[in-house]
Motif scaffolding. Structure first.
Motif, PDB file in Angstrom:
ATOM      1  N   LEU A  38       0.734  -1.121   0.006  1.00  0.00           N
ATOM      2  CA  LEU A  38      -0.105  -0.224   0.101  1.00  0.00           C
ATOM      3  C   LEU A  38       0.895   1.229  -0.036  1.00  0.00           C
ATOM      4  O   LEU A  38       0.607   2.098  -0.609  1.00  0.00           O
ATOM      5  CB  LEU A  38      -0.899  -0.084   1.363  1.00  0.00           C
ATOM      6  N   PHE A  39       1.758   1.091   0.894  1.00  0.00           N
ATOM      7  CA  PHE A  39       2.738   2.391   1.026  1.00  0.00           C
ATOM      8  C   PHE A  39       3.559   2.794  -0.427  1.00  0.00           C
ATOM      9  O   PHE A  39       3.613   3.789  -0.732  1.00  0.00           O
ATOM     10  CB  PHE A  39       4.110   1.950   1.962  1.00  0.00           C
ATOM     11  N   GLY A  40       3.913   1.658  -1.105  1.00  0.00           N
ATOM     12  CA  GLY A  40       4.581   1.573  -2.474  1.00  0.00           C
ATOM     13  C   GLY A  40       3.771   2.135  -3.546  1.00  0.00           C
ATOM     14  O   GLY A  40       3.850   3.170  -4.156  1.00  0.00           O
ATOM     15  N   LEU A  41       2.423   1.495  -3.539  1.00  0.00           N
ATOM     16  CA  LEU A  41       1.637   2.076  -4.549  1.00  0.00           C
ATOM     17  C   LEU A  41       0.968   3.355  -4.322  1.00  0.00           C
ATOM     18  O   LEU A  41       0.962   4.423  -5.327  1.00  0.00           O
ATOM     19  CB  LEU A  41       0.297   1.351  -4.529  1.00  0.00           C
ATOM     20  N   GLY A  42       0.887   4.003  -2.910  1.00  0.00           N
ATOM     21  CA  GLY A  42       0.809   5.300  -2.604  1.00  0.00           C
ATOM     22  C   GLY A  42       1.851   6.295  -3.137  1.00  0.00           C
ATOM     23  O   GLY A  42       1.386   7.373  -3.650  1.00  0.00           O
ATOM     24  N   LEU A  87       3.900   5.799  -5.649  1.00  0.00           N
ATOM     25  CA  LEU A  87       3.535   5.851  -7.196  1.00  0.00           C
ATOM     26  C   LEU A  87       2.576   6.870  -7.651  1.00  0.00           C
ATOM     27  O   LEU A  87       2.782   7.513  -8.505  1.00  0.00           O
ATOM     28  CB  LEU A  87       3.336   4.329  -7.920  1.00  0.00           C
ATOM     29  N   LEU A  88       1.185   6.586  -6.866  1.00  0.00           N
ATOM     30  CA  LEU A  88       0.186   7.422  -7.280  1.00  0.00           C
ATOM     31  C   LEU A  88       0.420   8.768  -7.112  1.00  0.00           C
ATOM     32  O   LEU A  88      -0.176   9.725  -7.738  1.00  0.00           O
ATOM     33  CB  LEU A  88      -1.024   6.773  -6.596  1.00  0.00           C
ATOM     34  N   ALA A  89       1.001   9.015  -5.971  1.00  0.00           N
ATOM     35  CA  ALA A  89       1.038  10.623  -5.376  1.00  0.00           C
ATOM     36  C   ALA A  89       2.359  11.222  -6.340  1.00  0.00           C
ATOM     37  O   ALA A  89       2.261  12.467  -6.089  1.00  0.00           O
ATOM     38  CB  ALA A  89       1.756  10.475  -3.990  1.00  0.00           C
ATOM     39  N   GLY A  90       3.175  10.504  -7.024  1.00  0.00           N
ATOM     40  CA  GLY A  90       4.096  11.235  -7.836  1.00  0.00           C
ATOM     41  C   GLY A  90       5.611  11.504  -6.971  1.00  0.00           C
ATOM     42  O   GLY A  90       6.537  11.978  -7.685  1.00  0.00           O
ATOM     43  N   MET A  91       5.434  10.750  -6.044  1.00  0.00           N
ATOM     44  CA  MET A  91       6.912  10.743  -5.185  1.00  0.00           C
ATOM     45  C   MET A  91       8.019   9.806  -6.012  1.00  0.00           C
ATOM     46  O   MET A  91       8.974  10.148  -5.647  1.00  0.00           O
ATOM     47  CB  MET A  91       6.616  10.228  -4.015  1.00  0.00           C
ATOM     48  N   THR A  92       7.724   9.211  -6.733  1.00  0.00           N
ATOM     49  CA  THR A  92       8.806   8.370  -7.645  1.00  0.00           C
ATOM     50  C   THR A  92       9.101   9.097  -8.718  1.00  0.00           C
ATOM     51  O   THR A  92       9.928   8.656  -9.602  1.00  0.00           O
ATOM     52  CB  THR A  92       8.251   6.764  -7.899  1.00  0.00           C
ATOM     53  N   ASN A  93       8.787  10.235  -8.930  1.00  0.00           N
ATOM     54  CA  ASN A  93       9.148  11.096 -10.013  1.00  0.00           C
ATOM     55  C   ASN A  93       9.924  12.200  -9.322  1.00  0.00           C
ATOM     56  O   ASN A  93       9.500  13.191  -8.860  1.00  0.00           O
ATOM     57  CB  ASN A  93       7.965  11.638 -10.890  1.00  0.00           C
ATOM     58  N   CYS A 124      14.165  10.613  -1.920  1.00  0.00           N
ATOM     59  CA  CYS A 124      14.273  10.039  -0.538  1.00  0.00           C
ATOM     60  C   CYS A 124      14.332   8.452  -0.441  1.00  0.00           C
ATOM     61  O   CYS A 124      13.874   7.600  -1.427  1.00  0.00           O
ATOM     62  CB  CYS A 124      13.386  10.821   0.304  1.00  0.00           C
ATOM     63  N   PRO A 125      14.581   7.925   0.709  1.00  0.00           N
ATOM     64  CA  PRO A 125      14.634   6.661   0.837  1.00  0.00           C
ATOM     65  C   PRO A 125      13.335   5.742   0.325  1.00  0.00           C
ATOM     66  O   PRO A 125      13.512   4.615  -0.458  1.00  0.00           O
ATOM     67  CB  PRO A 125      14.991   6.331   2.268  1.00  0.00           C
ATOM     68  N   GLY A 126      11.954   5.989   0.801  1.00  0.00           N
ATOM     69  CA  GLY A 126      11.074   5.062   0.184  1.00  0.00           C
ATOM     70  C   GLY A 126      10.940   5.051  -1.287  1.00  0.00           C
ATOM     71  O   GLY A 126      10.935   3.950  -1.810  1.00  0.00           O
ATOM     72  N   PRO A 127      10.887   6.178  -1.938  1.00  0.00           N
ATOM     73  CA  PRO A 127      10.783   6.096  -3.562  1.00  0.00           C
ATOM     74  C   PRO A 127      12.062   5.403  -3.968  1.00  0.00           C
ATOM     75  O   PRO A 127      11.884   4.624  -5.019  1.00  0.00           O
ATOM     76  CB  PRO A 127      10.647   7.313  -4.128  1.00  0.00           C
ATOM     77  N   ALA A 128      13.345   5.479  -3.549  1.00  0.00           N
ATOM     78  CA  ALA A 128      14.371   4.610  -4.040  1.00  0.00           C
ATOM     79  C   ALA A 128      14.142   3.321  -3.942  1.00  0.00           C
ATOM     80  O   ALA A 128      14.654   2.537  -4.824  1.00  0.00           O
ATOM     81  CB  ALA A 128      15.681   5.195  -3.084  1.00  0.00           C
ATOM     82  N   VAL A 129      13.411   2.916  -2.803  1.00  0.00           N
ATOM     83  CA  VAL A 129      13.328   1.444  -2.986  1.00  0.00           C
ATOM     84  C   VAL A 129      12.056   1.053  -3.990  1.00  0.00           C
ATOM     85  O   VAL A 129      12.400  -0.040  -4.666  1.00  0.00           O
ATOM     86  CB  VAL A 129      12.732   0.981  -1.181  1.00  0.00           C
ATOM     87  N   SER A 130      10.989   1.922  -4.054  1.00  0.00           N
ATOM     88  CA  SER A 130       9.781   1.536  -5.065  1.00  0.00           C
ATOM     89  C   SER A 130      10.572   1.602  -6.311  1.00  0.00           C
ATOM     90  O   SER A 130       9.850   0.901  -7.293  1.00  0.00           O
ATOM     91  CB  SER A 130       9.078   2.367  -4.641  1.00  0.00           C
ATOM     92  N   GLY A 157      15.720   9.000  10.877  1.00  0.00           N
ATOM     93  CA  GLY A 157      14.390   9.188  10.208  1.00  0.00           C
ATOM     94  C   GLY A 157      14.693   9.844   8.971  1.00  0.00           C
ATOM     95  O   GLY A 157      15.536  10.689   8.799  1.00  0.00           O
ATOM     96  N   CYS A 158      13.519   9.631   8.080  1.00  0.00           N
ATOM     97  CA  CYS A 158      13.575  10.431   6.797  1.00  0.00           C
ATOM     98  C   CYS A 158      12.080  10.908   6.715  1.00  0.00           C
ATOM     99  O   CYS A 158      11.310  11.226   7.467  1.00  0.00           O
ATOM    100  CB  CYS A 158      14.030   9.663   5.550  1.00  0.00           C
ATOM    101  N   THR A 159      11.792  11.173   5.411  1.00  0.00           N
ATOM    102  CA  THR A 159      10.262  11.737   4.799  1.00  0.00           C
ATOM    103  C   THR A 159       9.108  10.864   5.600  1.00  0.00           C
ATOM    104  O   THR A 159       8.245  11.479   6.081  1.00  0.00           O
ATOM    105  CB  THR A 159      10.319  11.774   3.455  1.00  0.00           C
ATOM    106  N   SER A 160       9.310   9.332   5.465  1.00  0.00           N
ATOM    107  CA  SER A 160       8.393   8.507   6.013  1.00  0.00           C
ATOM    108  C   SER A 160       8.276   8.653   7.451  1.00  0.00           C
ATOM    109  O   SER A 160       7.092   8.648   7.962  1.00  0.00           O
ATOM    110  CB  SER A 160       8.486   7.154   5.222  1.00  0.00           C
TER     111      SER A 160
END
Lengths: 140, 144
Positions: free
Chosen positions: A12-16, A18-24, A101-107, B103-106
């Motif tokens: 859910l976190f990853g799909l969010g 992507l949808l939000a535009g954080m991976t761009n 940032c780290p989240g999008p880097a993983v996704s 911690g970071c953004t999340s």
């Protein structure tokens, strides 16, 4: 069960993201570029995410166990110290350079963006560097 | 300040935020943990015994999200408008910085703010300010 909720939560976190535009990165940088052609979208990402999680996070604070009956592992640190401020400022410089940032880097790792691997390897190296710095300057 | 309305995507931003919040809430309610991605990566790297398997599963979900997405729809745009070489200093700074900041953004800007944590508020203000400042120098002072 806790592995099922872990997988679903991560998904859910990853799909969010992507949808939000954080991976761009271009979109993230357009949010950070307040002096240029500003795109305020990502403020709404934060608003949505915090809005949804406000009540669950507050509820969790008052519990002794999770819904699945396991123990809680929530942060216990309260003090605002120099490490928090110094670290956050460094992180922001890195984030402002590329918009990742780290989240999008993983996704983004598996979506075929070769450049992300370079970021990810550097990120892990940076985390390793932190452990060296901690040993060199233990009081910092 | 000039808002670029042509790029403004309020509904997908809000809906994406809701999904991020749902994921973070599920993780907190059922697994009792903070969905802080830098912290999760670090605990995997350091092989901390505490909850290692479930943390790996959470990150696995995050990792395969684009594969799941692409079953239904083409992946959203990816556009890196800066020189690729910058990914190296950026990754290093994000790695060291998020460890010092725990911690970071999340972890800070989503979970921490939702927990009304003062530490997370200070962290978020600091990294937002330095990110905005860094980009300002690059785009509007150096003119890159």
């Amino acid at each position: 069960m806790r592995f099922l909720t872990a997988a679903l939560a991560g998904l859910l976190f990853g799909l969010g993201l992507l949808l939000a535009g954080m991976t761009n990165p271009a979109k993230v940088l357009a949010f950070l570029d307040v002096a240029g052609a500003w795109d305020p979208s990502l403020a709404l990402v934060m608003l949505g995410a915090i809005g949804v999680s406000l009540w669950p996070m507050q509820w969790t604070k008052k519990q002794a166990k999770t819904l699945l009956g396991s123990s809680l592992h929530m942060p216990t640190q309260r003090r605002v110290d120099q490490r928090l401020i110094f670290g956050s400022l460094l992180f922001g410089i890195g984030w402002g350079l590329t918009g990742i940032c780290p989240g999008p880097a993983v996704s983004l790792l598996l979506s075929g963006q070769g450049a992300i691997a370079l970021f990810f390897i550097s990120l892990i190296t940076g985390m390793g560097l932190f452990r060296v710095l901690e040993r060199l300057f233990p009081h910092w | 300040m000039q808002i670029d309305w042509s790029q403004f995507t309020p509904w997908t931003a809000l809906a994406g935020g809701l999904l991020i919040g749902l994921g973070a809430s599920l993780w907190a309610l059922c697994n009792g943990r903070i969905a802080g991605i830098s912290g999760l990566i670090a605990s995997l790297l350091e092989r901390q015994s505490d909850g290692l398997a479930e943390k790996a599963v959470f990150l696995g979900g995050l990792l395969v999200a684009p594969l799941v997405w692409s079953l239904w729809a083409p992946l959203p745009a990816f556009n890196l408008p800066v020189a690729e070489i910058l990914l190296i200093p950026a990754g290093l700074l994000v790695g060291v910085g998020t460890r010092y900041a725990s911690g970071c953004t999340s972890g800070h800007a989503v979970c921490g703010l939702a927990r009304l944590s003062l530490r997370s508020l200070v962290a978020t203000l600091c990294f937002m300010a330095s990110a905005v400042g860094t980009l300002y120098v690059i785009r509007h002072v150096l003119g890159g």
